[in-house]
Motif scaffolding. Structure first.
Motif, PDB file in Angstrom:
ATOM      1  N   PHE A   1       0.776  12.915   4.610  1.00 46.53           N
ATOM      2  CA  PHE A   1       0.299  13.256   3.269  1.00 46.53           C
ATOM      3  C   PHE A   1      -0.741  14.374   3.329  1.00 46.53           C
ATOM      4  CE2 PHE A   1      -2.736  12.579  -0.258  1.00 46.53           C
ATOM      5  CZ  PHE A   1      -1.883  12.907  -1.304  1.00 46.53           C
TER       6      PHE A   1
ATOM      7  N   CYS B   1      -4.204   4.853  -0.317  1.00 50.83           N
ATOM      8  CA  CYS B   1      -3.127   3.890  -0.036  1.00 50.83           C
ATOM      9  C   CYS B   1      -2.399   4.226   1.259  1.00 50.83           C
ATOM     10  CB  CYS B   1      -2.135   3.850  -1.195  1.00 50.83           C
ATOM     11  SG  CYS B   1      -2.819   3.141  -2.700  1.00 50.83           S
ATOM     12  N   PHE B   2      -2.128   5.501   1.485  1.00 49.79           N
ATOM     13  CA  PHE B   2      -1.448   5.888   2.718  1.00 49.79           C
ATOM     14  C   PHE B   2      -2.321   5.601   3.936  1.00 49.79           C
ATOM     15  CE2 PHE B   2       1.224   9.153   0.237  1.00 49.79           C
ATOM     16  CZ  PHE B   2       2.198   8.202  -0.023  1.00 49.79           C
TER      17      PHE B   2
ATOM     18  N   SER C   1      -1.877   2.031   4.657  1.00 52.53           N
ATOM     19  CA  SER C   1      -0.548   1.590   5.082  1.00 52.53           C
ATOM     20  C   SER C   1      -0.203   2.017   6.503  1.00 52.53           C
ATOM     21  CB  SER C   1       0.523   2.085   4.109  1.00 52.53           C
ATOM     22  OG  SER C   1       0.623   3.497   4.143  1.00 52.53           O
ATOM     23  N   SER C   2      -0.451   3.286   6.846  1.00 46.34           N
ATOM     24  CA  SER C   2      -0.147   3.735   8.213  1.00 46.34           C
ATOM     25  C   SER C   2      -0.813   5.077   8.495  1.00 46.34           C
ATOM     26  CB  SER C   2       1.363   3.844   8.431  1.00 46.34           C
ATOM     27  OG  SER C   2       1.864   5.113   8.123  1.00 46.34           O
TER      28      SER C   2
ATOM     29  N   ALA D   1      -3.336   8.014  -3.780  1.00 50.73           N
ATOM     30  CA  ALA D   1      -2.256   8.105  -2.794  1.00 50.73           C
ATOM     31  C   ALA D   1      -2.827   8.230  -1.388  1.00 50.73           C
ATOM     32  CB  ALA D   1      -1.352   9.297  -3.105  1.00 50.73           C
TER      33      ALA D   1
ATOM     34  N   GLY E   1       1.088   4.024  -2.865  1.00 52.01           N
ATOM     35  CA  GLY E   1       0.800   5.404  -2.457  1.00 52.01           C
ATOM     36  C   GLY E   1       1.863   6.373  -2.935  1.00 52.01           C
ATOM     37  N   PHE E   2       3.141   6.009  -2.748  1.00 55.44           N
ATOM     38  CA  PHE E   2       4.218   6.891  -3.206  1.00 55.44           C
ATOM     39  C   PHE E   2       4.258   6.990  -4.733  1.00 55.44           C
ATOM     40  CE2 PHE E   2       6.079   6.411   1.096  1.00 55.44           C
ATOM     41  CZ  PHE E   2       6.248   7.768   1.374  1.00 55.44           C
TER      42      PHE E   2
ATOM     43  N   TRP F   1       0.835  -1.204   0.000  1.00 58.23           N
ATOM     44  CA  TRP F   1       0.000   0.000   0.000  1.00 58.23           C
ATOM     45  C   TRP F   1       0.872   1.257   0.000  1.00 58.23           C
ATOM     46  CZ3 TRP F   1      -4.618  -0.168  -1.663  1.00 58.23           C
ATOM     47  CH2 TRP F   1      -5.495  -1.199  -1.348  1.00 58.23           C
ATOM     48  N   MET F   2       1.931   1.227   0.808  1.00 55.81           N
ATOM     49  CA  MET F   2       2.824   2.370   0.902  1.00 55.81           C
ATOM     50  C   MET F   2       3.511   2.631  -0.448  1.00 55.81           C
ATOM     51  SD  MET F   2       5.925   2.878   3.664  1.00 55.81           S
ATOM     52  CE  MET F   2       4.926   2.204   4.970  1.00 55.81           C
TER      53      MET F   2
ATOM     54  N   LEU G   1       1.725   8.027   8.071  1.00 56.31           N
ATOM     55  CA  LEU G   1       1.940   8.394   6.669  1.00 56.31           C
ATOM     56  C   LEU G   1       0.724   9.131   6.111  1.00 56.31           C
ATOM     57  CD1 LEU G   1       4.115   8.145   4.545  1.00 56.31           C
ATOM     58  CD2 LEU G   1       3.187   5.928   3.916  1.00 56.31           C
ATOM     59  N   HIS G   2      -0.457   8.694   6.477  1.00 57.12           N
ATOM     60  CA  HIS G   2      -1.688   9.351   6.035  1.00 57.12           C
ATOM     61  C   HIS G   2      -1.741  10.797   6.542  1.00 57.12           C
ATOM     62  CE1 HIS G   2      -5.826   9.700   4.749  1.00 57.12           C
ATOM     63  NE2 HIS G   2      -6.205  10.011   5.976  1.00 57.12           N
TER      64      HIS G   2
END
Length: 130
Positions: free
Chosen positions: A53, A41-42, A45-46, A38, A13-14, A9-10, A49-50
């Motif tokens: 973003f 996905c972020f 993933s975490s 993105a 996202g990137f 997912w990370m 990170l979300h």
């Protein structure tokens, strides 16, 4: 590795964020759909990170008002409508022998225009960066 799916997912996202960033300067790539991907996905993933973003200038300038259901600026709408119209026109031209393909593309293009012109609210540029 704790959870390989989170890293997948990370990574996606990137990749989506990178494509969205390229779309800001290269009008043939649509920015908003990649940034929405993105963000999704972020979030998968975490949480950290979300949150990161959602604090980027890229997110704030292109998605924040849309995600809050406030609307989009004319510039953002055109940044979506123009490249999609160009790409669909190319597809339409290449489908000369596929009339059903042309009909489907025309319907999708019309729905796209109706959505961004009449359904998504238009807001001023100054509202976007707040």
């Amino acid at each position: 590795m704790k959870n390989p799916i989170k890293y997948l997912w990370m990574g996606v996202g990137f990749l989506a964020m990178g494509l969205g960033a390229v779309g800001v300067v290269l009008p043939i790539l649509p920015t908003v759909p990649f940034l929405l991907l993105a963000m999704f996905c972020f979030a998968k993933s975490s949480e950290k990170l979300h949150r990161w973003f959602m604090n980027t200038k890229l997110y704030k300038n292109h998605l924040a008002t849309y995600v809050k259901k406030e609307g989009m600026t004319v510039k953002t709408k055109l940044g979506i409508i123009i490249p999609v119209t160009i790409l669909m026109a190319i597809g339409f031209a290449l489908m000369g022998r596929v009339p059903i393909g042309r009909i489907i593309l025309a319907v999708v293009w019309a729905a796209h225009l109706i959505y961004f012109i009449f359904i998504v609210r238009t807001i001023s540029e100054k509202h976007e960066v707040e």
